[in-house]
Design a protein around this motif. Structure first.
Motif, short mmCIF file in Angstrom:
data_model
loop_
_atom_site.label_atom_id
_atom_site.label_comp_id
_atom_site.label_asym_id
_atom_site.label_seq_id
_atom_site.Cartn_x
_atom_site.Cartn_y
_atom_site.Cartn_z
N ASN A 57 65.83 113.52 33.52
CA ASN A 57 65.12 114.18 32.90
C ASN A 57 63.34 113.20 33.06
O ASN A 57 62.62 112.18 33.97
CB ASN A 57 64.78 114.44 31.61
CG ASN A 57 65.02 112.84 30.60
OD1 ASN A 57 64.78 111.78 31.20
ND2 ASN A 57 65.96 112.49 29.78
N LYS A 58 62.56 113.64 32.33
CA LYS A 58 60.90 112.74 32.89
C LYS A 58 60.75 112.17 32.26
O LYS A 58 60.54 111.41 32.60
CB LYS A 58 59.68 114.01 31.68
CG LYS A 58 58.71 113.79 31.62
CD LYS A 58 57.94 114.99 30.88
CE LYS A 58 56.27 115.76 31.24
NZ LYS A 58 55.28 116.14 31.31
N LYS A 59 61.17 112.07 30.93
CA LYS A 59 61.09 109.90 30.40
C LYS A 59 62.16 108.99 31.26
O LYS A 59 61.15 108.07 31.64
CB LYS A 59 61.96 110.29 29.01
CG LYS A 59 61.79 108.77 28.21
CD LYS A 59 62.16 109.23 26.91
CE LYS A 59 61.76 107.59 26.29
NZ LYS A 59 60.48 107.77 25.91
N GLU A 60 62.96 109.01 32.19
CA GLU A 60 63.58 108.64 33.09
C GLU A 60 62.72 108.68 34.55
O GLU A 60 62.23 107.67 34.52
CB GLU A 60 64.40 109.43 33.61
CG GLU A 60 65.98 109.79 32.77
CD GLU A 60 67.27 109.83 32.98
OE1 GLU A 60 68.03 109.65 31.79
OE2 GLU A 60 67.10 111.31 33.40
N LYS A 61 62.46 109.31 34.28
CA LYS A 61 61.07 109.78 35.73
C LYS A 61 59.72 108.40 35.38
O LYS A 61 59.27 107.90 36.28
CB LYS A 61 60.64 111.33 36.46
CG LYS A 61 59.78 111.32 37.02
CD LYS A 61 59.31 112.52 37.61
CE LYS A 61 57.49 112.55 38.52
NZ LYS A 61 56.92 113.67 38.41
N GLN A 62 59.42 109.08 34.06
CA GLN A 62 58.04 108.57 33.65
C GLN A 62 58.28 106.96 33.75
O GLN A 62 58.20 105.11 34.14
CB GLN A 62 57.45 108.36 32.53
CG GLN A 62 56.67 109.62 32.85
CD GLN A 62 57.13 109.98 31.04
OE1 GLN A 62 57.34 109.76 30.04
NE2 GLN A 62 55.91 110.76 30.84
N GLU A 63 60.05 105.94 33.53
CA GLU A 63 60.56 104.43 33.41
C GLU A 63 60.24 104.61 35.14
O GLU A 63 60.46 103.09 35.05
CB GLU A 63 61.75 104.90 32.73
CG GLU A 63 62.66 103.15 32.18
CD GLU A 63 61.48 102.29 31.70
OE1 GLU A 63 61.51 101.04 32.09
OE2 GLU A 63 60.90 102.63 30.81
N PHE A 74 58.92 105.09 45.30
CA PHE A 74 57.89 105.98 44.36
C PHE A 74 57.11 106.99 44.63
O PHE A 74 56.60 107.68 44.04
CB PHE A 74 57.43 104.48 44.59
CG PHE A 74 55.55 104.29 44.01
CD1 PHE A 74 55.25 104.40 42.25
CD2 PHE A 74 54.31 104.21 43.86
CE1 PHE A 74 54.83 104.94 41.50
CE2 PHE A 74 52.78 105.01 43.34
CZ PHE A 74 53.41 104.59 42.11
N LYS A 75 56.91 107.34 46.18
CA LYS A 75 55.76 108.16 46.64
C LYS A 75 57.26 109.82 45.79
O LYS A 75 56.16 110.32 46.13
CB LYS A 75 56.61 108.76 48.48
CG LYS A 75 55.65 107.73 49.06
CD LYS A 75 55.28 107.66 50.33
CE LYS A 75 56.66 107.28 50.74
NZ LYS A 75 56.14 107.45 52.27
N ARG A 76 58.46 109.41 45.92
CA ARG A 76 58.44 110.89 45.12
C ARG A 76 58.81 110.86 43.81
O ARG A 76 58.74 112.50 43.35
CB ARG A 76 60.56 110.03 44.93
CG ARG A 76 60.95 110.35 46.64
CD ARG A 76 62.64 109.81 46.75
NE ARG A 76 62.83 109.29 48.34
CZ ARG A 76 63.16 110.39 48.76
NH1 ARG A 76 63.62 111.58 48.27
NH2 ARG A 76 63.47 109.94 50.54
N VAL A 77 58.33 109.84 42.97
CA VAL A 77 57.62 110.21 41.50
C VAL A 77 56.55 109.82 41.45
O VAL A 77 56.20 110.18 40.30
CB VAL A 77 58.69 109.17 40.58
CG1 VAL A 77 59.66 109.32 40.30
CG2 VAL A 77 58.23 107.80 40.41
N ALA A 78 56.03 110.00 42.25
CA ALA A 78 54.13 109.70 41.66
C ALA A 78 53.40 110.19 42.49
O ALA A 78 53.74 111.11 43.24
CB ALA A 78 53.44 108.31 42.82
N SER A 79 51.64 110.88 42.47
CA SER A 79 51.53 111.76 42.33
C SER A 79 50.68 111.04 43.76
O SER A 79 50.64 110.22 44.21
CB SER A 79 50.04 112.21 41.45
OG SER A 79 49.59 110.94 41.71
#
Length: 77
Positions: free
Chosen positions: A7-13, A53-58
């Motif tokens: 979910n979004k919160k897990e992605k942020q973590e 990191f490339k999978r979760v960051a801009s």
């Protein structure tokens, strides 16, 4: 290949943890007391973390963590 639903919160973590770990590695790479063999393994670990990191960051945020640019910047400061 594996898939992962988060979910979004897990992605942020995950985003935060990866950034923190990559920052630590970049900091340690500049320590002249660390042996070059250890630094090579640290660079390999950094590559794996950066790929995650490339999978979760801009794209813009990823550019801040491209290793070659980061090392060159710090050496010129």
């Amino acid at each position: 290949m594996l898939g992962l639903l988060i979910n979004k919160k897990e992605k942020q973590e995950i985003h935060y943890l990866l950034k923190r770990e990559m920052d630590e590695i970049l900091f340690d790479l500049e320590d002249h007391r660390i042996d070059h063999v250890i630094k090579r393994s640290m660079k390999e670990r950094y590559k794996i973390l950066f790929d995650l990191f490339k999978r979760v960051a801009s794209h813009q945020e990823c550019m801040k963590y491209v290793m070659n640019n980061k090392v060159k910047k710090r050496k010129s400061e």
